[in-house]
Design a protein around this motif. Structure first.
Motif, mmCIF file in Angstrom:
data_model
loop_
_atom_site.group_PDB
_atom_site.id
_atom_site.type_symbol
_atom_site.label_atom_id
_atom_site.label_comp_id
_atom_site.label_asym_id
_atom_site.label_seq_id
_atom_site.Cartn_x
_atom_site.Cartn_y
_atom_site.Cartn_z
ATOM 1 N N LEU A 1 0.830 -1.193 0.000
ATOM 2 C CA LEU A 1 0.000 0.000 0.000
ATOM 3 C C LEU A 1 0.872 1.254 0.000
ATOM 4 C CD1 LEU A 1 -2.721 1.491 0.284
ATOM 5 C CD2 LEU A 1 -2.503 1.207 2.769
ATOM 6 N N LYS A 2 1.895 1.260 0.823
ATOM 7 C CA LYS A 2 2.812 2.401 0.865
ATOM 8 C C LYS A 2 3.430 2.647 -0.510
ATOM 9 C CE LYS A 2 4.236 1.684 5.701
ATOM 10 N NZ LYS A 2 5.385 1.363 6.580
ATOM 11 N N ARG A 3 3.857 1.582 -1.167
ATOM 12 C CA ARG A 3 4.500 1.722 -2.469
ATOM 13 C C ARG A 3 3.541 2.314 -3.494
ATOM 14 N NH1 ARG A 3 4.707 -0.369 -7.184
ATOM 15 N NH2 ARG A 3 3.142 -1.955 -6.705
ATOM 16 N N ILE A 4 2.308 1.827 -3.501
ATOM 17 C CA ILE A 4 1.321 2.309 -4.467
ATOM 18 C C ILE A 4 1.060 3.799 -4.267
ATOM 19 C CG2 ILE A 4 -1.078 2.125 -5.228
ATOM 20 C CD1 ILE A 4 -0.951 -0.853 -4.431
ATOM 21 N N VAL A 5 0.839 4.189 -3.014
ATOM 22 C CA VAL A 5 0.546 5.596 -2.725
ATOM 23 C C VAL A 5 1.722 6.483 -3.102
ATOM 24 C CG1 VAL A 5 0.046 7.255 -0.879
ATOM 25 C CG2 VAL A 5 -1.136 5.052 -0.927
ATOM 26 N N LYS A 6 2.924 6.055 -2.748
ATOM 27 C CA LYS A 6 4.111 6.858 -3.047
ATOM 28 C C LYS A 6 4.355 6.980 -4.547
ATOM 29 C CE LYS A 6 6.447 5.686 1.303
ATOM 30 N NZ LYS A 6 7.593 4.984 1.936
ATOM 31 N N ASP A 7 3.921 5.994 -5.312
ATOM 32 C CA ASP A 7 4.076 6.040 -6.769
ATOM 33 C C ASP A 7 2.983 6.876 -7.437
ATOM 34 O OD1 ASP A 7 6.347 4.511 -6.764
ATOM 35 O OD2 ASP A 7 5.356 2.641 -7.353
ATOM 36 N N CYS A 8 1.938 7.213 -6.680
ATOM 37 C CA CYS A 8 0.794 7.904 -7.283
ATOM 38 C C CYS A 8 0.871 9.424 -7.182
ATOM 39 C CB CYS A 8 -0.515 7.420 -6.655
ATOM 40 S SG CYS A 8 -1.203 5.933 -7.432
ATOM 41 N N LEU A 9 1.399 9.936 -6.073
ATOM 42 C CA LEU A 9 1.373 11.389 -5.902
ATOM 43 C C LEU A 9 2.361 11.842 -4.842
ATOM 44 C CD1 LEU A 9 -1.916 12.455 -4.002
ATOM 45 C CD2 LEU A 9 -0.795 10.242 -3.772
ATOM 46 N N TYR A 10 2.602 13.145 -4.831
ATOM 47 C CA TYR A 10 3.493 13.767 -3.855
ATOM 48 C C TYR A 10 2.752 14.124 -2.573
ATOM 49 C CZ TYR A 10 6.046 17.681 -1.700
ATOM 50 O OH TYR A 10 6.670 18.518 -0.815
ATOM 51 N N VAL B 1 8.527 14.063 -5.108
ATOM 52 C CA VAL B 1 7.676 14.459 -6.232
ATOM 53 C C VAL B 1 7.614 13.325 -7.251
ATOM 54 C CG1 VAL B 1 7.424 16.064 -8.157
ATOM 55 C CG2 VAL B 1 8.120 16.909 -5.904
ATOM 56 N N VAL B 2 6.404 12.989 -7.682
ATOM 57 C CA VAL B 2 6.187 11.906 -8.648
ATOM 58 C C VAL B 2 6.083 12.459 -10.066
ATOM 59 C CG1 VAL B 2 4.636 10.037 -9.344
ATOM 60 C CG2 VAL B 2 5.044 10.478 -6.920
ATOM 61 N N SER B 3 5.178 13.417 -10.266
ATOM 62 C CA SER B 3 5.065 14.072 -11.573
ATOM 63 C C SER B 3 5.507 15.524 -11.430
ATOM 64 C CB SER B 3 3.627 13.973 -12.101
ATOM 65 O OG SER B 3 2.694 14.507 -11.161
ATOM 66 N N THR B 4 4.726 16.308 -10.686
ATOM 67 C CA THR B 4 5.095 17.671 -10.309
ATOM 68 C C THR B 4 4.647 17.882 -8.871
ATOM 69 O OG1 THR B 4 2.981 18.644 -10.974
ATOM 70 C CG2 THR B 4 4.696 18.468 -12.677
ATOM 71 N N GLU B 5 5.074 19.004 -8.270
ATOM 72 C CA GLU B 5 4.638 19.296 -6.901
ATOM 73 C C GLU B 5 3.123 19.413 -6.820
ATOM 74 O OE1 GLU B 5 6.912 22.774 -5.794
ATOM 75 O OE2 GLU B 5 8.163 21.550 -4.481
ATOM 76 N N ASP B 6 2.510 19.850 -7.905
ATOM 77 C CA ASP B 6 1.053 19.975 -7.941
ATOM 78 C C ASP B 6 0.379 18.669 -8.344
ATOM 79 O OD1 ASP B 6 0.742 22.680 -7.169
ATOM 80 O OD2 ASP B 6 1.386 23.326 -9.157
ATOM 81 N N ASP B 7 1.159 17.601 -8.517
ATOM 82 C CA ASP B 7 0.616 16.294 -8.901
ATOM 83 C C ASP B 7 -0.222 16.410 -10.172
ATOM 84 O OD1 ASP B 7 1.638 14.614 -6.744
ATOM 85 O OD2 ASP B 7 0.342 15.785 -5.431
ATOM 86 N N SER B 8 0.406 16.952 -11.207
ATOM 87 C CA SER B 8 -0.295 17.162 -12.478
ATOM 88 C C SER B 8 -0.729 15.850 -13.124
ATOM 89 C CB SER B 8 0.594 17.943 -13.450
ATOM 90 O OG SER B 8 1.826 17.261 -13.657
ATOM 91 N N GLU B 9 -0.071 14.760 -12.774
ATOM 92 C CA GLU B 9 -0.461 13.433 -13.274
ATOM 93 C C GLU B 9 -0.492 12.460 -12.104
ATOM 94 O OE1 GLU B 9 0.844 10.046 -16.592
ATOM 95 O OE2 GLU B 9 2.142 11.768 -16.199
ATOM 96 N N LEU B 10 -1.658 11.943 -11.833
ATOM 97 C CA LEU B 10 -1.806 10.989 -10.729
ATOM 98 C C LEU B 10 -1.503 9.567 -11.195
ATOM 99 C CD1 LEU B 10 -5.107 12.364 -9.145
ATOM 100 C CD2 LEU B 10 -2.826 12.468 -8.131
ATOM 101 N N CYS B 11 -0.798 8.836 -10.337
ATOM 102 C CA CYS B 11 -0.456 7.435 -10.623
ATOM 103 C C CYS B 11 0.108 7.273 -12.030
ATOM 104 C CB CYS B 11 -1.672 6.548 -10.428
ATOM 105 S SG CYS B 11 -2.450 6.661 -8.800
ATOM 106 N N PRO B 12 1.189 7.971 -12.366
ATOM 107 C CA PRO B 12 1.729 7.904 -13.736
ATOM 108 C C PRO B 12 2.183 6.509 -14.149
ATOM 109 C CG PRO B 12 3.263 9.019 -12.252
ATOM 110 C CD PRO B 12 1.968 8.874 -11.508
ATOM 111 N N LYS B 13 2.621 5.695 -13.199
ATOM 112 C CA LYS B 13 3.022 4.326 -13.550
ATOM 113 C C LYS B 13 1.848 3.513 -14.017
ATOM 114 C CE LYS B 13 7.201 3.904 -10.730
ATOM 115 N NZ LYS B 13 7.927 3.078 -9.711
#
Length: 262
Positions: free
Chosen positions: A171-180, A246-258
């Motif tokens: 669960l931690k991995r999924i959330v961390k890969d989805c957004l900042y 940060v996964v995509s941008t600080e504003d999380d412009s793309e959620l769960c990019p993977k």
């Protein structure tokens, strides 16, 4: 399969929230302010993000919610029950609970001289502290803090301390890969039937066994919906284990990019 049940906020016009984890010092009406009261409420609201030793500086009077320096308080993030009771059940459906919080609703900020308690077992809106936690994974964060993050559009990942460790790690991995903008913390709020929960402003997902698709779909639909959108970090960082990246941008412009690339 996900069952959904909708709830309206406020439940009744004169309903009163519980304001006090311990002694109740103040209780406010849960009803929406009248039109001519809105400006006054906004003007008297405790400002967010400003360190004030007389109100909230994220350092003093923390024991009102949770004392990070008191070893006896560690029970809130320790498993003190049989882990077998929290192993999960593949036949138990996930549940989404959504509160229709009107746009006119403005959550109060309460200083540390006032305790806060919630009518909902897992609150997804309501009064909270002026200073919010830095985004990331924690050994423990009290509800009165992380609820402010959800108001900023964050996803709060809760897991019972007795939940299956392998699924917790996933669960931690999924959330961390989805957004900042996330806060991950153990919590006593999830129950034995569904020891995992995701919280956003106005919505919760509770589930018994981790299913990646359900988690990602919930984040895609409900993240970044808070009324005060900001990626700015808070000042509260007690028991922070790992700051968010940060996964995509600080504003999380793309959620769960993977997910999009799978």
């Amino acid at each position: 399969m996900v069952h959904w049940k909708g709830l309206w906020f406020p439940n009744t016009p004169e309903a009163l929230p519980l304001e006090g984890a311990g002694k109740v010092k103040e209780v406010e009406s849960n009803a929406l302010p009248k039109e001519n009261e809105t400006d006054h409420k906004e003007s008297t609201r405790v400002p967010m993000g400003i360190e004030n030793p007389d109100c909230d500086d994220a350092k003093h009077d923390l024991a009102v919610d949770f004392d990070p320096y008191n070893i006896t308080h560690s029970a809130v993030y320790m498993c003190l029950e049989p882990k077998a009771d929290y192993k999960g059940d593949y036949n138990m459906d996930a549940i989404i609970t959504e509160h229709n919080v009107p746009s006119a609703y403005v959550a109060n900020h309460k200083c540390m001289n006032t305790s806060i308690e919630y009518a909902e077992r897992i609150p997804s809106y309501g009064t909270h502290r002026p200073l919010w936690p830095k985004y990331g994974e924690y050994k423990y964060v009290p509800t009165q803090r992380w609820l402010h993050n959800s108001e900023h559009g964050a996803v709060i990942a809760l897991y019972h301390p007795c939940a299956n460790k392998q699924q917790v790690d996933e669960l931690k991995r999924i959330v961390k890969d989805c957004l900042y903008r996330y806060v991950i913390t153990p919590s006593q709020l999830p129950n034995k039937d569904r020891p995992f929960a995701l919280v956003t402003w106005h919505a919760t997902l509770e589930f018994s066994v981790l299913e990646k698709t359900i988690v990602e779909n919930f984040i895609a639909k409900y993240a970044l919906k808070g009324p005060e959108q900001t990626h700015r970090n808070g000042q509260y960082d007690h028991l922070l284990l790992e700051p968010a990246i940060v996964v995509s941008t600080e504003d999380d412009s793309e959620l769960c990019p993977k997910k999009a690339r799978d």
